[in-house]
Design a protein around this motif. Sequence first.
Motif, PDB file in Angstrom:
ATOM      1  N   ARG A   1      -6.467  -1.894  20.793  1.00  0.00           N
ATOM      2  CA  ARG A   1      -5.497  -2.394  21.791  1.00  0.00           C
ATOM      3  C   ARG A   1      -4.899  -3.732  21.355  1.00  0.00           C
ATOM      4  NH1 ARG A   1      -5.108   0.237  26.653  1.00  0.00           N
ATOM      5  NH2 ARG A   1      -6.689   1.824  27.066  1.00  0.00           N
TER       6      ARG A   1
ATOM      7  N   THR B   1      -0.960  -4.562  20.414  1.00  0.00           N
ATOM      8  CA  THR B   1      -0.244  -5.675  21.045  1.00  0.00           C
ATOM      9  C   THR B   1       0.350  -6.594  19.984  1.00  0.00           C
ATOM     10  OG1 THR B   1      -1.709  -5.589  22.969  1.00  0.00           O
ATOM     11  CG2 THR B   1      -0.478  -7.634  22.628  1.00  0.00           C
TER      12      THR B   1
ATOM     13  N   ASN C   1       3.213  -5.111  18.216  1.00  0.00           N
ATOM     14  CA  ASN C   1       4.295  -4.755  19.135  1.00  0.00           C
ATOM     15  C   ASN C   1       4.588  -3.252  19.074  1.00  0.00           C
ATOM     16  OD1 ASN C   1       6.012  -5.428  21.178  1.00  0.00           O
ATOM     17  ND2 ASN C   1       7.719  -5.939  19.833  1.00  0.00           N
TER      18      ASN C   1
END
Length: 79
Positions: A22, A26, A29
């Motif tokens: 995760r 992030t 992007n």
Amino acid sequence: MLTIKILGSGCANCKKLEAVAREAATQANVEAEFIKVTDMKEIMAYDVMSTPALVINEKVVSSGRIPATADVIKLLTAA
């Protein structure tokens, strides 16, 4: 959008792998859907010998270890 699956029983290492994946998504992007697979029959269908395993778009990219966030970012951007 990528489909990312975490294969494992739900142990501490499986949760850590999910957190790393995760975080990598992030940082890179990348829009991704995360799915936890805990059913042993489903896990065996991926021909994985050890968990946790990371699957990106139905391709096993890591198993039996927790890759570094930077390594997962590379895998995500290559997918």
